[in-house]
Motif scaffolding. Structure first.
Motif, PDB file in Angstrom:
ATOM      1  N   GLU A 286       3.877   7.604 -13.860  1.00  0.00           N
ATOM      2  CA  GLU A 286       3.135   6.965 -12.749  1.00  0.00           C
ATOM      3  C   GLU A 286       3.745   7.360 -11.410  1.00  0.00           C
ATOM      4  O   GLU A 286       3.040   7.434 -10.413  1.00  0.00           O
ATOM      5  N   HIS A 287       5.060   7.591 -11.393  1.00  0.00           N
ATOM      6  CA  HIS A 287       5.678   7.890 -10.101  1.00  0.00           C
ATOM      7  C   HIS A 287       5.001   9.094  -9.450  1.00  0.00           C
ATOM      8  O   HIS A 287       4.587   9.040  -8.297  1.00  0.00           O
ATOM      9  N   TYR A 288       4.894  10.201 -10.178  1.00  0.00           N
ATOM     10  CA  TYR A 288       4.286  11.367  -9.525  1.00  0.00           C
ATOM     11  C   TYR A 288       2.759  11.257  -9.472  1.00  0.00           C
ATOM     12  O   TYR A 288       2.138  11.827  -8.580  1.00  0.00           O
ATOM     13  N   GLN A 289       2.184  10.480 -10.405  1.00  0.00           N
ATOM     14  CA  GLN A 289       0.727  10.290 -10.324  1.00  0.00           C
ATOM     15  C   GLN A 289       0.342   9.508  -9.070  1.00  0.00           C
ATOM     16  O   GLN A 289      -0.719   9.709  -8.493  1.00  0.00           O
ATOM     17  N   GLU A 290       1.220   8.598  -8.665  1.00  0.00           N
ATOM     18  CA  GLU A 290       0.906   7.754  -7.499  1.00  0.00           C
ATOM     19  C   GLU A 290       1.379   8.358  -6.178  1.00  0.00           C
ATOM     20  O   GLU A 290       1.138   7.801  -5.111  1.00  0.00           O
ATOM     21  N   LEU A 291       2.035   9.504  -6.263  1.00  0.00           N
ATOM     22  CA  LEU A 291       2.617  10.086  -5.045  1.00  0.00           C
ATOM     23  C   LEU A 291       1.570  10.493  -3.993  1.00  0.00           C
ATOM     24  O   LEU A 291       1.797  10.283  -2.787  1.00  0.00           O
ATOM     25  N   PRO A 292       0.428  11.066  -4.398  1.00  0.00           N
ATOM     26  CA  PRO A 292      -0.571  11.407  -3.376  1.00  0.00           C
ATOM     27  C   PRO A 292      -0.984  10.180  -2.549  1.00  0.00           C
ATOM     28  O   PRO A 292      -1.016  10.236  -1.317  1.00  0.00           O
ATOM     29  N   ALA A 293      -1.260   9.060  -3.218  1.00  0.00           N
ATOM     30  CA  ALA A 293      -1.678   7.855  -2.483  1.00  0.00           C
ATOM     31  C   ALA A 293      -0.540   7.337  -1.609  1.00  0.00           C
ATOM     32  O   ALA A 293      -0.753   6.917  -0.464  1.00  0.00           O
ATOM     33  N   PHE A 294       0.677   7.391  -2.152  1.00  0.00           N
ATOM     34  CA  PHE A 294       1.855   6.937  -1.404  1.00  0.00           C
ATOM     35  C   PHE A 294       1.992   7.713  -0.095  1.00  0.00           C
ATOM     36  O   PHE A 294       2.171   7.135   0.984  1.00  0.00           O
ATOM     37  N   TYR A 295       1.869   9.037  -0.183  1.00  0.00           N
ATOM     38  CA  TYR A 295       2.054   9.845   1.028  1.00  0.00           C
ATOM     39  C   TYR A 295       0.798   9.881   1.904  1.00  0.00           C
ATOM     40  O   TYR A 295       0.901  10.038   3.122  1.00  0.00           O
ATOM     41  N   GLN A 296      -0.359   9.735   1.283  1.00  0.00           N
ATOM     42  CA  GLN A 296      -1.574   9.719   2.104  1.00  0.00           C
ATOM     43  C   GLN A 296      -1.550   8.517   3.046  1.00  0.00           C
ATOM     44  O   GLN A 296      -1.951   8.596   4.201  1.00  0.00           O
ATOM     45  N   GLN A 297      -1.021   7.407   2.535  1.00  0.00           N
ATOM     46  CA  GLN A 297      -0.919   6.205   3.371  1.00  0.00           C
ATOM     47  C   GLN A 297      -0.011   6.492   4.568  1.00  0.00           C
ATOM     48  O   GLN A 297      -0.327   6.146   5.700  1.00  0.00           O
ATOM     49  N   LYS A 298       1.096   7.164   4.328  1.00  0.00           N
ATOM     50  CA  LYS A 298       2.028   7.483   5.428  1.00  0.00           C
ATOM     51  C   LYS A 298       1.381   8.457   6.415  1.00  0.00           C
ATOM     52  O   LYS A 298       1.497   8.310   7.632  1.00  0.00           O
ATOM     53  N   ARG A 299       0.706   9.455   5.862  1.00  0.00           N
ATOM     54  CA  ARG A 299       0.012  10.412   6.720  1.00  0.00           C
ATOM     55  C   ARG A 299      -0.955   9.678   7.639  1.00  0.00           C
ATOM     56  O   ARG A 299      -1.002   9.915   8.850  1.00  0.00           O
ATOM     57  N   ASP A 300      -1.723   8.749   7.043  1.00  0.00           N
ATOM     58  CA  ASP A 300      -2.750   8.061   7.831  1.00  0.00           C
ATOM     59  C   ASP A 300      -2.153   7.091   8.846  1.00  0.00           C
ATOM     60  O   ASP A 300      -2.704   6.912   9.926  1.00  0.00           O
ATOM     61  N   VAL A 301      -1.012   6.488   8.504  1.00  0.00           N
ATOM     62  CA  VAL A 301      -0.320   5.639   9.484  1.00  0.00           C
ATOM     63  C   VAL A 301       0.004   6.477  10.724  1.00  0.00           C
ATOM     64  O   VAL A 301      -0.250   6.077  11.860  1.00  0.00           O
TER      65      VAL A 301
END
Ligand code: PMP
Ligand code: GLN
Length: 386
Positions: A286-301
Motif C-alpha cells: 500500500e505504501h507505494y500504491q498510495e504514493l501518487p495520491a500522497f504526492y499529488q496532494q502536496k503538488r496541489d497544495v
C-alpha cells in the motif's frame, strides 16, 4: 601542503560541485526554505526504521551477497511482476545497488566503450554525463523544449549512427516532470530495433506519477526490455534518500556485465537496510500504491498556494518537482535568479539550464514539493510577494 604535492590531470576537467550541493549550501547560509535539492523534509515509514533496528540487533551486520540480499531481490521481482506484467529472474536479472546513482554508473560503464555514442535528452539528470565521459563515450544530446518537453523522434533518428550504443531515458522525468507514453516507447523501438543499441531507463520516480495511465516502465515493453536496464531507487519511494539503496533490472547477459562493475565499485550494499526494505515491500505494498495520491496532494497544495504569485506553473505529471516560469518577475538568467531568490526571498530552487548543454534561454526554476504542508505554505507565501 608539501612542495612535493602532485596535482593530477583531471579526467573530468569541466565538472565542479553539483548544483544540488551548491544550492543546499546557499539555502543553509541564508536560512532559506530549501526547495532546491530533491529530498523530503519528513521521515519515512516507522515500520521500515523498526525493521532496520531489528536486523542490526539481530546481527545482520556483515557483507551482503554481491548481487543483493535474496529476500529483497525476490520482493523486487514480485513487485515488478505485479506492476509491469513481467517477472525478472531474481537471481540473474535483479541487482541491488548503492542508490540509483551506482546502478546508472555500473550500467553505463558496462555498456559504453571508448568512441561509442550515447543519446540523452536535455534537460537531463546530472549523473549521466560524467559516467559516459569516464568510459570514453561521446554524449549526443537532444534538446527538449518546454512546456511539454516532447521528444522529436525525427531529430532522434537523425542522430543515430553506427557508433550509437546507448540511449538514456528518464521517466517520470527530473527536472521537467513529464512522463513517457506508449507512443514514445514505440517510436524508440522503431528507431533502434535493427541496431545494437542498449537502453537505460531511469525510473527512480516510478511510484510518483500522476499521469492518467500511470507510470509506463520500459519493463512492460517485451521488445525493449530485452536490451534495457531499468533503474529504481528506494530513496524516493520510502522518503529516505540518505539510505542510498537502489536497484536495477536487466536481462541476464547485461546484468552479468554490470555486476562486474558493481563488484569492484561497492561489492555489496548495506545488509540490514536491504533486509528492512525486503520486509517493507512484503508487508506494505500500500505504501507505494498510495504514493501518487500522497504526492499529488502536496503538488496541489503548492500549486494552489502559488495561484496569486507571478510565477507561471508548468504541468506536472510525475516526480516531486514543479517547474515555474519567472519571466513576469525578473530578467535575470536562471542561475542568477535562483541565487537572488535564495538570498533576497528566502526560498532556494534549482535553475533548469544546469541540466542542459545547449543554451537554455527559458526562465524556469524547479521547486521540490517533497515537503510538509507548513514548509510549502511558508515558501509559497514568500514567493507570492515577488
Ligand atoms: N536519477 C534521477 C532522475 C534522480 O532524480 C536521482 C536522485 N535524486 C537519481 C537518479 C539518484 O538516485 P539515488 O539517490 O538513489 O542514487
Ligand atoms: N536527485 C536529487 C535532485 O534532483 C539530488 C541528488 C543529489 O543531490 N545528488 O534534486
Amino acid at each position: 601542503m608539501s612542495d612535493n604535492t602532485l596535482i593530477p590531470q583531471s579526467k573530468l576537467p569541466s565538472l565542479g560541485t553539483t548544483i544540488f550541493t551548491r544550492m543546499s549550501a546557499l539555502a543553509q547560509e541564508y536560512q532559506a526554505i530549501n526547495l532546491s535539492q530533491g529530498f523530503p523534509d519528513f521521515d519515512g515509514p516507522r515500520y521500515l526504521q523498526e525493521r532496520l533496528a531489528h536486523h542490526v540487533a539481530a546481527g545482520a551486520n556483515q557483507y551482503a551477497p554481491m548481487t543483493g540480499v535474496a529476500a529483497l531481490r525476490e520482493a523486487i521481482a514480485d513487485k515488478t511482476d505485479a506492476l509491469y506484467g513481467f517477472r525478472p529472474d531474481a537471481n540473474s536479472e535483479v541487482t541491488v545497488t548503492a542508490g540509483a546513482t551506482e546502478a546508472l554508473y555500473a550500467a553505463i560503464t558496462a555498456l559504453v566503450r571508448a568512441g561509442d555514442e550515447v543519446i540523452c535528452f536535455d534537460p537531463s539528470y546530472d549523473s549521466y554525463a560524467p559516467a559516459v565521459e569516464l568510459s570514453g563515450g561521446v554524449l549526443k544530446r537532444i534538446a527538449l523544449q518546454p512546456p511539454h518537453f516532447a521528444v522529436d523522434w525525427q531529430a532522434f533518428a537523425a542522430l543515430l549512427s553506427d557508433k550509437t550504443r546507448l540511449v538514456i531515458l528518464n521517466t517520470p522525468h527530473n527536472p521537467s516532470a513529464t512522463v513517457w507514453t506508449k507512443a514514445d516507447y514505440a517510436a524508440l523501438w522503431q528507431a533502434i530495433a535493427e541496431r545494437e543499441i542498449y537502453v537505460i531507463s531511469d525510473e527512480v520516480y516510478e511510484h510518483i506519477c500522476f499521469a492518467k495511465d500511470g507510470h509506463d516502465s520500459v519493463l512492460a515493453h517485451p521488445q525493449l526490455r530485452g536490451r534495457a536496464v531499468a533503474v529504481s531507487s528506494f530513496g524516493k519511494t520510502y522518503h529516505m534518500t540518505g539510505w542510498k539503496v537502489g536497484y536495477c533490472v536487466a536481462p541476464a547477459a547485461i546484468s552479468a556485465e554490470l555486476r562486474k562493475v558493481h563488484q569492484y565499485l561497492t561489492f555489496s550494499v548495506n545488509t540490514p537496510a536491504q533486509l528492512a526494505l525486503a520486509d517493507m515491500l512484503r508487508a506494505s505494498p500500500e505504501h507505494y500504491q498510495e504514493l501518487p495520491a500522497f504526492y499529488q496532494q502536496k503538488r496541489d497544495v503548492l500549486i494552489n498556494a502559488l495561484a496569486d504569485s507571478r510565477l507561471e506553473i508548468l504541468p506536472c505529471e510525475g516526480t516531486y518537482f514543479l517547474l515555474a516560469d519567472y519571466s513576469a518577475i525578473s530578467d535575470l538568467d536562471d542561475v542568477s535568479f535562483c541565487e537572488w531568490l535564495t538570498r533576497e526571498a528566502g526560498v532556494a530552487a534549482i535553475p533548469l539550464s544546469v541540466f542542459c548543454v545547449d543554451p537554455f534561454p527559458h526562465k524556469l526554476i524547479r521547486l521540490c514539493f517533497a515537503k510538509q504542508t507548513a514548509t510549502l505554505l511558508a515558501a509559497a507565501e514568500r514567493l507570492c510577494k515577488l
